[in-house]
Design a protein around this motif. Structure first.
Motif, mmCIF file in Angstrom:
data_model
loop_
_atom_site.group_PDB
_atom_site.id
_atom_site.type_symbol
_atom_site.label_atom_id
_atom_site.label_comp_id
_atom_site.label_asym_id
_atom_site.label_seq_id
_atom_site.Cartn_x
_atom_site.Cartn_y
_atom_site.Cartn_z
ATOM 1 N N LEU A 40 22.654 19.238 2.690
ATOM 2 C CA LEU A 40 24.178 19.273 3.603
ATOM 3 C C LEU A 40 24.848 17.625 3.733
ATOM 4 C CD1 LEU A 40 23.849 21.889 6.315
ATOM 5 C CD2 LEU A 40 24.719 22.101 4.216
ATOM 6 N N GLY A 41 23.777 16.667 3.316
ATOM 7 C CA GLY A 41 24.434 15.184 3.522
ATOM 8 C C GLY A 41 24.455 14.624 4.651
ATOM 9 N N TRP A 42 23.728 15.232 5.756
ATOM 10 C CA TRP A 42 23.471 14.536 7.378
ATOM 11 C C TRP A 42 21.777 14.197 7.136
ATOM 12 C CZ3 TRP A 42 26.863 18.671 7.499
ATOM 13 C CH2 TRP A 42 28.193 18.156 8.192
ATOM 14 N N ASP A 43 21.761 13.171 8.069
ATOM 15 C CA ASP A 43 20.295 12.839 8.279
ATOM 16 C C ASP A 43 19.421 13.978 8.803
ATOM 17 O OD1 ASP A 43 18.099 11.136 9.986
ATOM 18 O OD2 ASP A 43 18.651 9.857 8.778
ATOM 19 N N ALA A 44 18.206 14.111 8.361
ATOM 20 C CA ALA A 44 17.258 15.241 8.778
ATOM 21 C C ALA A 44 17.095 15.151 10.378
ATOM 22 C CB ALA A 44 16.030 15.068 8.151
ATOM 23 N N SER A 45 17.271 13.853 10.914
ATOM 24 C CA SER A 45 17.092 13.793 12.415
ATOM 25 C C SER A 45 18.021 14.594 13.232
ATOM 26 C CB SER A 45 16.915 12.276 12.858
ATOM 27 O OG SER A 45 17.951 11.830 12.670
ATOM 28 N N LEU A 46 19.190 14.541 12.639
ATOM 29 C CA LEU A 46 20.155 15.344 13.394
ATOM 30 C C LEU A 46 19.712 16.863 13.639
ATOM 31 C CD1 LEU A 46 23.107 15.853 14.504
ATOM 32 C CD2 LEU A 46 23.963 16.009 12.239
ATOM 33 N N PHE A 47 19.174 17.502 12.456
ATOM 34 C CA PHE A 47 18.821 18.800 12.445
ATOM 35 C C PHE A 47 17.786 19.198 13.401
ATOM 36 C CE2 PHE A 47 21.136 18.227 8.598
ATOM 37 C CZ PHE A 47 22.246 19.025 8.914
ATOM 38 N N GLY A 48 16.776 18.035 13.584
ATOM 39 C CA GLY A 48 15.925 18.062 14.461
ATOM 40 C C GLY A 48 16.084 18.002 15.735
ATOM 41 N N LYS A 49 17.119 17.394 16.117
ATOM 42 C CA LYS A 49 17.869 17.332 17.718
ATOM 43 C C LYS A 49 18.411 18.453 17.796
ATOM 44 C CE LYS A 49 18.011 12.302 17.826
ATOM 45 N NZ LYS A 49 18.826 10.849 17.717
ATOM 46 N N LEU A 50 19.283 19.245 16.828
ATOM 47 C CA LEU A 50 19.879 20.373 17.067
ATOM 48 C C LEU A 50 18.640 21.334 17.558
ATOM 49 C CD1 LEU A 50 22.486 20.240 14.038
ATOM 50 C CD2 LEU A 50 23.070 20.150 16.554
ATOM 51 N N GLU A 51 17.788 21.460 16.630
ATOM 52 C CA GLU A 51 16.707 22.391 16.944
ATOM 53 C C GLU A 51 15.983 22.244 17.977
ATOM 54 O OE1 GLU A 51 14.506 23.444 13.355
ATOM 55 O OE2 GLU A 51 15.916 23.548 12.244
ATOM 56 N N SER A 52 15.850 21.152 18.688
ATOM 57 C CA SER A 52 15.003 20.886 19.911
ATOM 58 C C SER A 52 15.860 21.011 20.964
ATOM 59 C CB SER A 52 14.465 19.512 19.926
ATOM 60 O OG SER A 52 15.342 18.543 19.788
ATOM 61 N N GLY A 53 17.350 21.077 21.064
ATOM 62 C CA GLY A 53 18.335 21.332 21.927
ATOM 63 C C GLY A 53 18.929 19.798 22.572
ATOM 64 N N GLN A 54 18.463 18.705 21.772
ATOM 65 C CA GLN A 54 18.892 17.541 22.446
ATOM 66 C C GLN A 54 20.320 17.202 22.295
ATOM 67 O OE1 GLN A 54 16.191 14.102 21.086
ATOM 68 N NE2 GLN A 54 14.648 15.736 20.367
ATOM 69 N N THR A 55 20.802 17.876 21.269
ATOM 70 C CA THR A 55 22.296 17.564 21.018
ATOM 71 C C THR A 55 22.874 18.751 20.411
ATOM 72 O OG1 THR A 55 23.832 16.326 19.719
ATOM 73 C CG2 THR A 55 21.740 16.925 18.380
ATOM 74 N N LEU A 56 24.335 18.963 20.561
ATOM 75 C CA LEU A 56 25.003 20.100 19.862
ATOM 76 C C LEU A 56 25.528 19.991 18.538
ATOM 77 C CD1 LEU A 56 26.606 21.847 22.985
ATOM 78 C CD2 LEU A 56 24.962 22.778 21.583
ATOM 79 N N GLY A 57 25.592 18.501 18.265
ATOM 80 C CA GLY A 57 26.336 18.319 16.975
ATOM 81 C C GLY A 57 27.877 18.514 17.097
ATOM 82 N N SER A 58 28.333 18.758 16.089
ATOM 83 C CA SER A 58 29.975 18.934 16.101
ATOM 84 C C SER A 58 30.154 20.424 15.495
ATOM 85 C CB SER A 58 30.562 17.887 15.160
ATOM 86 O OG SER A 58 30.238 17.840 13.886
ATOM 87 N N PRO A 59 31.522 20.738 15.637
ATOM 88 C CA PRO A 59 31.787 22.060 14.981
ATOM 89 C C PRO A 59 31.655 22.051 13.546
ATOM 90 C CG PRO A 59 33.744 21.086 15.924
ATOM 91 C CD PRO A 59 32.650 20.540 16.436
#
Length: 280
Positions: A40-59
């Protein structure tokens, strides 16, 4: 009647459910976080934070994941529910946030800042960090605030009127480009049929709301409640006579403000005054 048991056994809390769904979909597709990030072209750490609930990310991230997993609209819908969930806000704001989400019309006066429903992410981050938030707490509260903007989207959005003191428009962000984006966002939102923007000139002089940010909410049952706020605390006001006194003060301020057309021109002049950032 006994409480209904969740059929799926998954969390009924929106933010946690969003994280669970992301983790389940990735696992079902047999991907690692690194593989997902590469795809998807984003850093893997973003998806880790999404799955742990640390962040919601963007639409935009939610939409990209929907496309990747072949779940059109599912993850974006879960993201919207999580972004609008009042439990993500500090405890003292939660009742207000619940009422705000139910309101059929809203009207606001801002002394020194743009209202949260009209803020860009950069503006929200600067404002919240100035209030002392840092790290994950800051990221979560910025996301929560930006998620609220969905209230003003769509054909069924409530009518919203804001009166901004001239001081709001003369208190820029440190980065000129980010301030320009905030002013442009105000112009854009003010062009919606259900949004009305007024500017209160400094030359208007003293008035009853000179030190008070206030938001009025008209609720589906016909009641109106008010919420007053300063940098350190907010107060939800539901007692009728107190709300009426604030409403009279608001009406007097509205009489002093520029018309919507004049106000738009005022913001456009502010845009012209934003300095250009030096080229690199």
């Amino acid at each position: 009647m006994p409480p209904r048991t969740a059929v799926t056994g998954r969390s009924q809390e929106p933010r946690r459910r969003f994280a669970e769904e992301l983790r389940l979909l990735r696992t079902q597709h047999g991907e690692s976080l690194r593989q997902l990030g590469t795809a998807l072209g984003w850093d893997a750490s973003l998806f880790g934070k999404l799955e742990s609930g640390q962040t919601l990310g963007s639409p935009e991230v939610a939409e990209a994941l929907d496309q990747h997993y072949g779940t059109p609209g599912l993850l974006l819908t879960l993201w919207e529910l999580a972004a609008a969930d009042p439990t993500q806000f500090k405890e003292r704001y939660r009742r207000y946030m619940t009422l705000e989400a139910e309101a059929v019309s809203m009207w606001h006066y801002g002394v020194s800042t743009v209202h949260g429903l009209l803020q860009t992410a950069s503006y929200a981050r600067d404002l919240l960090s100035a209030g002392g938030l840092r790290g994950e707490d800051l990221t979560e509260q910025v996301e929560a605030r930006i998620g609220r903007r969905a209230l003003l989207d769509g054909d069924e959005a409530p009518r919203f009127r804001t009166i901004l003191s001239e001081a709001v428009l003369r208190t820029p962000l440190a980065a000129p480009q980010e301030w320009k984006q905030q002013l442009e966002h105000l112009v854009d939102v003010a062009g919606r049929v259900h949004v009305t923007l007024h500017v209160l000139p400094q030359a208007s002089g003293p008035h009853a709301l000179v030190s008070t940010d206030v938001m009025f909410l008209r609720l589906p049952d016909g009641r109106t409640v008010a919420y007053t706020e300063n940098a350190h605390r907010g107060e939800l006001i539901e007692e009728c006579s107190s709300v009426e006194r604030l409403q009279r003060a608001y009406d007097a301020v509205r009489d002093l403000a520029l018309s919507p057309a004049e106000s738009r021109k005022f913001v456009m002049r502010m845009l012209e005054e934003v300095p250009c950032e030096p080229s690199t």
